[in-house]
Every structure is written in structure tokens, then in C-alpha cells.
Design a protein around this motif. Sequence first.
Motif, PDB file in Angstrom:
ATOM      1  N   VAL A  78      34.556  30.108  50.288  1.00  0.00           N
ATOM      2  CA  VAL A  78      33.915  31.415  50.423  1.00  0.00           C
ATOM      3  C   VAL A  78      34.922  32.451  50.917  1.00  0.00           C
ATOM      4  O   VAL A  78      34.953  33.594  50.443  1.00  0.00           O
ATOM      5  N   LEU A  79      35.784  32.044  51.842  1.00  0.00           N
ATOM      6  CA  LEU A  79      36.781  32.952  52.398  1.00  0.00           C
ATOM      7  C   LEU A  79      37.767  33.405  51.319  1.00  0.00           C
ATOM      8  O   LEU A  79      38.055  34.601  51.181  1.00  0.00           O
ATOM      9  N   VAL A  80      38.275  32.463  50.540  1.00  0.00           N
ATOM     10  CA  VAL A  80      39.246  32.798  49.493  1.00  0.00           C
ATOM     11  C   VAL A  80      38.599  33.689  48.434  1.00  0.00           C
ATOM     12  O   VAL A  80      39.189  34.689  47.982  1.00  0.00           O
ATOM     13  N   THR A  81      37.382  33.352  48.027  1.00  0.00           N
ATOM     14  CA  THR A  81      36.689  34.140  46.999  1.00  0.00           C
ATOM     15  C   THR A  81      36.415  35.553  47.483  1.00  0.00           C
ATOM     16  O   THR A  81      36.583  36.533  46.746  1.00  0.00           O
ATOM     17  N   LEU A  82      35.984  35.675  48.731  1.00  0.00           N
ATOM     18  CA  LEU A  82      35.674  36.994  49.289  1.00  0.00           C
ATOM     19  C   LEU A  82      36.915  37.876  49.335  1.00  0.00           C
ATOM     20  O   LEU A  82      36.895  39.030  48.877  1.00  0.00           O
ATOM     21  N   PHE A  83      38.013  37.351  49.860  1.00  0.00           N
ATOM     22  CA  PHE A  83      39.232  38.152  49.957  1.00  0.00           C
ATOM     23  C   PHE A  83      39.772  38.515  48.572  1.00  0.00           C
ATOM     24  O   PHE A  83      40.268  39.623  48.359  1.00  0.00           O
ATOM     25  N   ALA A  84      39.668  37.583  47.633  1.00  0.00           N
ATOM     26  CA  ALA A  84      40.149  37.859  46.274  1.00  0.00           C
ATOM     27  C   ALA A  84      39.308  38.940  45.608  1.00  0.00           C
ATOM     28  O   ALA A  84      39.852  39.824  44.915  1.00  0.00           O
ATOM     29  N   ASP A  85      37.988  38.906  45.797  1.00  0.00           N
ATOM     30  CA  ASP A  85      37.124  39.926  45.198  1.00  0.00           C
ATOM     31  C   ASP A  85      37.443  41.310  45.766  1.00  0.00           C
ATOM     32  O   ASP A  85      37.516  42.297  45.022  1.00  0.00           O
ATOM     33  N   VAL A  86      37.614  41.385  47.076  1.00  0.00           N
ATOM     34  CA  VAL A  86      37.940  42.685  47.691  1.00  0.00           C
ATOM     35  C   VAL A  86      39.267  43.210  47.156  1.00  0.00           C
ATOM     36  O   VAL A  86      39.386  44.385  46.777  1.00  0.00           O
ATOM     37  N   ALA A  87      40.272  42.341  47.092  1.00  0.00           N
ATOM     38  CA  ALA A  87      41.586  42.781  46.626  1.00  0.00           C
ATOM     39  C   ALA A  87      41.547  43.191  45.151  1.00  0.00           C
ATOM     40  O   ALA A  87      42.132  44.214  44.764  1.00  0.00           O
ATOM     41  N   LEU A  88      40.867  42.416  44.311  1.00  0.00           N
ATOM     42  CA  LEU A  88      40.803  42.731  42.879  1.00  0.00           C
ATOM     43  C   LEU A  88      40.128  44.073  42.628  1.00  0.00           C
ATOM     44  O   LEU A  88      40.652  44.924  41.894  1.00  0.00           O
ATOM     45  N   HIS A  89      38.962  44.282  43.244  1.00  0.00           N
ATOM     46  CA  HIS A  89      38.252  45.541  43.027  1.00  0.00           C
ATOM     47  C   HIS A  89      39.004  46.712  43.639  1.00  0.00           C
ATOM     48  O   HIS A  89      38.969  47.827  43.090  1.00  0.00           O
ATOM     49  N   TYR A  90      39.692  46.474  44.748  1.00  0.00           N
ATOM     50  CA  TYR A  90      40.468  47.562  45.348  1.00  0.00           C
ATOM     51  C   TYR A  90      41.657  47.937  44.454  1.00  0.00           C
ATOM     52  O   TYR A  90      41.948  49.120  44.273  1.00  0.00           O
ATOM     53  N   ILE A  91      42.329  46.945  43.886  1.00  0.00           N
ATOM     54  CA  ILE A  91      43.458  47.231  42.995  1.00  0.00           C
ATOM     55  C   ILE A  91      42.969  47.943  41.740  1.00  0.00           C
ATOM     56  O   ILE A  91      43.619  48.889  41.251  1.00  0.00           O
ATOM     57  N   ASP A  92      41.821  47.529  41.190  1.00  0.00           N
ATOM     58  CA  ASP A  92      41.251  48.240  40.045  1.00  0.00           C
ATOM     59  C   ASP A  92      40.959  49.692  40.407  1.00  0.00           C
ATOM     60  O   ASP A  92      41.231  50.619  39.620  1.00  0.00           O
TER      61      ASP A  92
END
Length: 274
Positions: free
Chosen positions: A174-188
Motif C-alpha cells: 500500500v505504501l509503495v502504491t500510494l507514493f507511486a500514484d502521488v508521484a505519477l500524477h504530480y509529474i503528469d
Amino acid sequence: MKSFPLNSQSFTILVATFALLIGQGCKTVGPDYSPPELSLPDAWTVSLTQDTSPTNSPIKNWWQRFNDPALVDLIDLAHVNSPSLRIAYARILETRAHRGIAASQLYPSVSASGDFVRNRTSENVTGIPPNNPSNLFMSGFDSGWEIDVFGGIRRSVEAADASIEASLDSYRDVLVTLFADVALHYIDYRTFEQRLQTAEANIVSQVDSLALTRSRFNNGLVSKIDVTQAQVNLENSRALVPDLKTQLIQSRNHLATLPVSYTHLRAHETRHDL
């Protein structure tokens, strides 16, 4: 109550039976757990050229390598405010509690109880007892111990340990998925924001270029096709702006669905006209 004498033969049988039970207690029921065999490649497809020690691993706090304070703040907020992360952590506490309950059955259990009653009889009643009011004290004590002869309790403790490991892995997922989602949407979001700024800057320069081309055409220095080409380039750039604004708003809305502060995100925006 009639008692039966215990001769040496009966005593020997009793001791042998007890020793057999103790010996059986050293062996737990069921087969021991063995991890499944996995077919793994003999070597990595990509060589690891960087130091992967825990202190220098690029995986640890990888988002800080972007040197973006806004991204760091958003991930910290997601870490604190994520309901999914809280649920995963609660499951860790739950499995640890189950493990404690299972392990407690290996040891003797002791319970005690106490009670106190005070009774007073009305003085208007005949035959008042001499000890009026009267006090009554009650207490109880109980103990028990279930010997794990066949290892069932120990197997339940092993299962509880496995459940704890599974809950820890779920928390990490859950931790890895959450951080990855935040980073991906922020980079987009930052990508569309930069593309929109570039498109608007191109429009400004292309307007000046069109005006210059028309002036050169009026002076007979260029042909009509040059003016048409400059006009087409300008309109193409203008046509990109609405689509880029839409994509920028969508990426911002995706970030808003994550456990981050929308007000905090707006504070890091370079434009607020959307």
C-alpha cells in the motif's frame, strides 16, 4: 472413598505413559511449512551499476531525488492522511494481537475474583441479628493449563506469525502504491503545466512572426504562402491550448482524489486561472 494401592508395575506404566505424552509433545501435528519453489533467472537482465546498500539505495526516499519540495510535501501529506495506509496498519496491530492470544494458550491461565456485600436490617423488624449491619466477603481463585501434547497450539502460533508477515507485506504494498500514484500524477500535472506555458510562449512569438511576415509580404519580400504558413502555425498553437488546459485540470483532479491537500497543491501552482 476407597483407594487402590499403586504397585511398582502400575507406577512404571504410568511413568512410561507420561513420558510418551511428553515425547509426543515435542512433535507438532502436520508438516512443517516450506516456501514454494520459484523459477528465477540466473542473472539480472540489467546490471546493477549503483550501490544498493541500505544507506545509498536509490529506492529509499526515491522521490527526493527529483529535488522538488512540492512533491516531497505531497508525499508526506499522503503518508499521514491515507485511509488505506491506516487500515493496513490496523491490520498489523490486529494480527499481532491474534498472535498474542494464540501464544498465551501455551502457558497456564490464572483467574481470581472477589466480592463484598454489606447488608443492614431495619430496626423496626423483630429479631434483628446481633451483627447488624453484616458484611459478607467472597473470593475465588481458578487456574488451568492445557498441555500442548500434539502441537496444535504451536501450529496456531506459527500461523499467526505468518499472518503478521503477510500484513507487513500488505502495508509495504500500500505504501509503495500510494507514493507511486502521488508521484505519477504530480509529474503528469507538472508536464502539462510546462507544455501549456510553452504553447502560450509560442503563441506570443508566432503572433510577432506573423506580423513580421505580413510586413515583408506587403513590401514584396516574401510570397503569400509564407504568410499563410505563419498563420497556420499560429492557429495550430492556439488549438493546443484548450486541450492542454483540459489535461492539466484532469491531472490536478487526479491528485485531488489522493489523500493530499488541494489547498497545498494550489499553493505550488504557477498559474491559478484554471
